[in-house]
Design a protein around this motif. Structure first.
Motif, PDB file in Angstrom:
ATOM      1  N   VAL A  81     -39.355 162.371  87.069  1.00  0.00           N
ATOM      2  CA  VAL A  81     -39.098 161.742  85.902  1.00  0.00           C
ATOM      3  C   VAL A  81     -37.640 162.321  85.054  1.00  0.00           C
ATOM      4  CG1 VAL A  81     -39.763 161.663  83.359  1.00  0.00           C
ATOM      5  CG2 VAL A  81     -41.667 161.993  85.551  1.00  0.00           C
ATOM      6  N   TYR A  82     -37.360 163.051  85.452  1.00  0.00           N
ATOM      7  CA  TYR A  82     -36.091 164.001  85.154  1.00  0.00           C
ATOM      8  C   TYR A  82     -34.916 162.798  85.883  1.00  0.00           C
ATOM      9  CZ  TYR A  82     -31.730 166.050  84.058  1.00  0.00           C
ATOM     10  OH  TYR A  82     -30.295 166.699  83.666  1.00  0.00           O
ATOM     11  N   GLN A  83     -34.910 163.016  87.060  1.00  0.00           N
ATOM     12  CA  GLN A  83     -33.547 162.805  87.803  1.00  0.00           C
ATOM     13  C   GLN A  83     -33.580 161.235  87.592  1.00  0.00           C
ATOM     14  OE1 GLN A  83     -34.258 162.908  92.220  1.00  0.00           O
ATOM     15  NE2 GLN A  83     -32.136 163.368  92.512  1.00  0.00           N
ATOM     16  N   ILE A  84     -34.348 159.970  87.667  1.00  0.00           N
ATOM     17  CA  ILE A  84     -34.921 158.745  87.141  1.00  0.00           C
ATOM     18  C   ILE A  84     -33.979 158.547  85.812  1.00  0.00           C
ATOM     19  CG2 ILE A  84     -35.722 156.346  87.110  1.00  0.00           C
ATOM     20  CD1 ILE A  84     -37.521 157.371  89.617  1.00  0.00           C
ATOM     21  N   SER A  85     -34.560 158.977  84.374  1.00  0.00           N
ATOM     22  CA  SER A  85     -34.120 159.264  82.822  1.00  0.00           C
ATOM     23  C   SER A  85     -33.016 159.509  83.297  1.00  0.00           C
ATOM     24  CB  SER A  85     -35.139 160.274  82.711  1.00  0.00           C
ATOM     25  OG  SER A  85     -36.605 159.484  82.594  1.00  0.00           O
ATOM     26  N   ARG A  86     -32.635 160.423  83.843  1.00  0.00           N
ATOM     27  CA  ARG A  86     -30.563 160.988  83.841  1.00  0.00           C
ATOM     28  C   ARG A  86     -30.194 159.549  84.268  1.00  0.00           C
ATOM     29  NH1 ARG A  86     -28.649 165.482  86.645  1.00  0.00           N
ATOM     30  NH2 ARG A  86     -29.516 164.009  88.889  1.00  0.00           N
ATOM     31  N   GLU A  87     -30.457 159.021  85.465  1.00  0.00           N
ATOM     32  CA  GLU A  87     -29.651 157.782  86.142  1.00  0.00           C
ATOM     33  C   GLU A  87     -29.898 157.096  85.825  1.00  0.00           C
ATOM     34  OE1 GLU A  87     -27.206 157.058  88.775  1.00  0.00           O
ATOM     35  OE2 GLU A  87     -28.533 158.694  88.653  1.00  0.00           O
ATOM     36  N   LEU A  88     -31.252 156.550  84.430  1.00  0.00           N
ATOM     37  CA  LEU A  88     -31.368 155.514  83.478  1.00  0.00           C
ATOM     38  C   LEU A  88     -30.777 155.289  82.231  1.00  0.00           C
ATOM     39  CD1 LEU A  88     -34.544 154.072  84.823  1.00  0.00           C
ATOM     40  CD2 LEU A  88     -32.791 152.862  85.030  1.00  0.00           C
ATOM     41  N   GLY A  89     -29.420 156.694  82.570  1.00  0.00           N
ATOM     42  CA  GLY A  89     -29.475 157.108  80.684  1.00  0.00           C
ATOM     43  C   GLY A  89     -30.711 156.583  79.460  1.00  0.00           C
ATOM     44  N   LEU A  90     -31.910 157.385  79.562  1.00  0.00           N
ATOM     45  CA  LEU A  90     -32.651 157.765  78.872  1.00  0.00           C
ATOM     46  C   LEU A  90     -32.557 159.087  78.590  1.00  0.00           C
ATOM     47  CD1 LEU A  90     -35.629 156.032  80.367  1.00  0.00           C
ATOM     48  CD2 LEU A  90     -33.844 154.680  78.208  1.00  0.00           C
ATOM     49  N   THR A  91     -31.855 159.714  78.612  1.00  0.00           N
ATOM     50  CA  THR A  91     -32.516 161.371  79.088  1.00  0.00           C
ATOM     51  C   THR A  91     -30.958 161.639  76.902  1.00  0.00           C
ATOM     52  OG1 THR A  91     -30.050 161.927  79.676  1.00  0.00           O
ATOM     53  CG2 THR A  91     -32.343 162.299  80.250  1.00  0.00           C
ATOM     54  N   GLN A  92     -30.783 160.253  76.353  1.00  0.00           N
ATOM     55  CA  GLN A  92     -29.701 160.201  75.145  1.00  0.00           C
ATOM     56  C   GLN A  92     -30.598 159.178  74.269  1.00  0.00           C
ATOM     57  OE1 GLN A  92     -26.119 158.658  75.098  1.00  0.00           O
ATOM     58  NE2 GLN A  92     -26.417 158.417  77.452  1.00  0.00           N
ATOM     59  N   ASP A  93     -30.032 159.360  73.070  1.00  0.00           N
ATOM     60  CA  ASP A  93     -31.650 158.235  71.707  1.00  0.00           C
ATOM     61  C   ASP A  93     -30.294 156.540  71.761  1.00  0.00           C
ATOM     62  OD1 ASP A  93     -33.058 157.076  70.188  1.00  0.00           O
ATOM     63  OD2 ASP A  93     -31.646 157.490  68.799  1.00  0.00           O
ATOM     64  N   TRP A  94     -31.038 155.678  72.274  1.00  0.00           N
ATOM     65  CA  TRP A  94     -29.789 154.842  71.881  1.00  0.00           C
ATOM     66  C   TRP A  94     -30.425 153.704  71.550  1.00  0.00           C
ATOM     67  CZ3 TRP A  94     -26.175 153.560  75.409  1.00  0.00           C
ATOM     68  CH2 TRP A  94     -25.713 154.065  76.445  1.00  0.00           C
ATOM     69  N   PRO A  95     -29.473 153.724  69.672  1.00  0.00           N
ATOM     70  CA  PRO A  95     -29.969 152.397  69.138  1.00  0.00           C
ATOM     71  C   PRO A  95     -30.116 151.207  69.561  1.00  0.00           C
ATOM     72  CG  PRO A  95     -27.611 153.764  68.819  1.00  0.00           C
ATOM     73  CD  PRO A  95     -28.213 154.239  69.628  1.00  0.00           C
ATOM     74  N   VAL A  96     -30.677 150.422  69.010  1.00  0.00           N
ATOM     75  CA  VAL A  96     -30.788 148.925  69.385  1.00  0.00           C
ATOM     76  C   VAL A  96     -31.110 148.197  68.045  1.00  0.00           C
ATOM     77  CG1 VAL A  96     -32.409 147.211  69.732  1.00  0.00           C
ATOM     78  CG2 VAL A  96     -31.996 148.873  71.596  1.00  0.00           C
ATOM     79  N   VAL A  97     -30.982 147.059  67.891  1.00  0.00           N
ATOM     80  CA  VAL A  97     -31.461 146.323  66.902  1.00  0.00           C
ATOM     81  C   VAL A  97     -31.396 144.959  67.372  1.00  0.00           C
ATOM     82  CG1 VAL A  97     -28.276 146.786  65.275  1.00  0.00           C
ATOM     83  CG2 VAL A  97     -28.417 144.664  66.896  1.00  0.00           C
ATOM     84  N   ILE A  98     -32.266 144.238  66.432  1.00  0.00           N
ATOM     85  CA  ILE A  98     -33.111 143.031  66.821  1.00  0.00           C
ATOM     86  C   ILE A  98     -32.719 142.390  65.446  1.00  0.00           C
ATOM     87  CG2 ILE A  98     -35.367 142.415  67.583  1.00  0.00           C
ATOM     88  CD1 ILE A  98     -36.780 144.918  67.890  1.00  0.00           C
ATOM     89  N   VAL A  99     -32.087 141.330  66.593  1.00  0.00           N
ATOM     90  CA  VAL A  99     -31.505 139.731  66.002  1.00  0.00           C
ATOM     91  C   VAL A  99     -32.878 138.807  65.622  1.00  0.00           C
ATOM     92  CG1 VAL A  99     -29.972 138.503  65.158  1.00  0.00           C
ATOM     93  CG2 VAL A  99     -29.466 141.097  65.794  1.00  0.00           C
ATOM     94  N   GLY A 100     -33.446 138.204  64.493  1.00  0.00           N
ATOM     95  CA  GLY A 100     -34.329 136.911  64.901  1.00  0.00           C
ATOM     96  C   GLY A 100     -35.947 138.226  64.501  1.00  0.00           C
ATOM     97  N   ILE A 101     -36.321 137.586  62.966  1.00  0.00           N
ATOM     98  CA  ILE A 101     -36.993 138.785  63.149  1.00  0.00           C
ATOM     99  C   ILE A 101     -38.426 137.227  62.616  1.00  0.00           C
ATOM    100  CG2 ILE A 101     -38.690 139.926  61.801  1.00  0.00           C
ATOM    101  CD1 ILE A 101     -36.480 141.527  63.477  1.00  0.00           C
ATOM    102  N   GLY A 102     -38.293 136.346  64.014  1.00  0.00           N
ATOM    103  CA  GLY A 102     -39.966 135.726  63.695  1.00  0.00           C
ATOM    104  C   GLY A 102     -40.913 136.094  64.390  1.00  0.00           C
ATOM    105  N   ASN A 103     -41.902 135.826  64.751  1.00  0.00           N
ATOM    106  CA  ASN A 103     -42.817 136.019  65.373  1.00  0.00           C
ATOM    107  C   ASN A 103     -42.364 136.977  66.541  1.00  0.00           C
ATOM    108  OD1 ASN A 103     -44.387 133.967  64.110  1.00  0.00           O
ATOM    109  ND2 ASN A 103     -44.715 133.474  65.206  1.00  0.00           N
ATOM    110  N   LEU A 104     -41.926 136.042  67.550  1.00  0.00           N
ATOM    111  CA  LEU A 104     -41.572 137.337  68.838  1.00  0.00           C
ATOM    112  C   LEU A 104     -40.759 138.170  68.122  1.00  0.00           C
ATOM    113  CD1 LEU A 104     -41.201 138.384  71.377  1.00  0.00           C
ATOM    114  CD2 LEU A 104     -39.019 136.045  72.070  1.00  0.00           C
ATOM    115  N   GLY A 105     -39.690 138.436  67.117  1.00  0.00           N
ATOM    116  CA  GLY A 105     -38.935 139.714  67.063  1.00  0.00           C
ATOM    117  C   GLY A 105     -40.200 140.403  66.117  1.00  0.00           C
ATOM    118  N   ALA A 106     -40.696 139.226  64.997  1.00  0.00           N
ATOM    119  CA  ALA A 106     -41.850 141.007  64.996  1.00  0.00           C
ATOM    120  C   ALA A 106     -42.548 141.706  66.275  1.00  0.00           C
ATOM    121  CB  ALA A 106     -42.709 140.566  63.714  1.00  0.00           C
ATOM    122  N   ALA A 107     -42.953 141.144  66.855  1.00  0.00           N
ATOM    123  CA  ALA A 107     -43.747 141.232  67.555  1.00  0.00           C
ATOM    124  C   ALA A 107     -42.898 142.639  69.089  1.00  0.00           C
ATOM    125  CB  ALA A 107     -44.548 140.741  68.846  1.00  0.00           C
TER     126      ALA A 107
END
Length: 254
Positions: A81-107
């Protein structure tokens, strides 16, 4: 399906094939489920079955990570779990923006799995002035006029586009110009991006069309099988009416 990528991701520069990278999240999901059940080790066959892949392919994939398991014991779940998470870059916090808050964006905004997988929704953005300030998933929607400032202030490098197709390319251009280098595109259109920008496209209609193809093929195979069974049944019925010498027996008078 990747669209518009022209550079080689960092993982590939270290010798991990793109196909292997695409399977790592499948392994991580299966391993996380095992970890939640406090399973300490898992064999390649068990993990491959849980991830829906071939066990030989799994062992080959893990060899790129330098993880070979222990004969007779298997793989250490927590370490993988740790090894794959590290390889995928998931051991840090990635800020994400969602553009388009219609039905799909809200979901997408209401999806609870982002945080547990290393992603933080930093902002929800929409072009409709009536949406500005409206709370969605506990966050106020912000207008697209603020897009560049939001990206800079939050250090965003990943953007999610859930707009109508006609607006997607313009939004993409603004995201890239503001410093976003990875885009998840839900809009039903192909985006054009410069070198150094990765795009992953999720098109639900295409996936449904592929399923429709398979359903049509299965229906055709079933119809063909039924048609082939009818003459055989008719032959058996005719044989049952014949006498011992193959002749149709005479009808005896009452």
């Amino acid at each position: 399906m990747a669209t518009g990528r022209t550079h080689r991701p960092a993982t590939r520069s270290r010798g991990i094939p793109e196909a292997t990278v695409a399977r790592l999240p499948l392994y991580l999901r299966a391993l996380t489920a095992l970890s939640e059940r406090s399973v300490p080790t898992v064999s390649s066959e068990e993990l491959a079955a849980a991830a829906g892949v071939n066990s030989a392919k799994l062992r080959k994939d893990f060899s790129y990570l330098g993880s070979y398991g222990t004969r007779g014991v298997g793989y250490d779940v927590e370490y993988l779990v740790y090894q794959i998470s590290r390889e995928l870059g998931l051991t840090q916090d990635w800020p994400v923006v969602i553009v388009g808050i219609g039905n799909l964006g809200a979901a997408l905004a209401n999806y609870g799995g982002f945080a547990s997988r290393g992603f933080r929704v930093a902002a929800l953005i929409d072009a409709d002035p009536a949406m500005a300030g409206k709370p969605v998933a506990g966050m106020p929607v912000q207008h697209t006029d603020e897009l560049e400032k939001i990206i800079t202030d939050n250090g965003v490098s990943i953007g999610v586009i859930a707009t109508p197709a006609g607006a997607a390319q313009q939004v993409c251009d603004r995201l890239v110009a503001a410093g976003v280098t990875s885009i998840l595109n839900f809009a039903p259109t192909v985006l054009t991006v410069p070198d150094g920008v990765d795009v992953r496209k999720v098109d639900l209609s295409i996936e449904l069309q592929i399923l429709a193809f398979h359903e049509q093929r299965k229906a055709g195979e079933e119809a063909a099988a039924e048609a082939a069974a009818v003459p055989a049944a008719a032959t058996r019925d005719a044989s049952a009416d014949q006498g011992p010498d193959g002749d149709v027996p005479a009808v005896m008078p009452a």
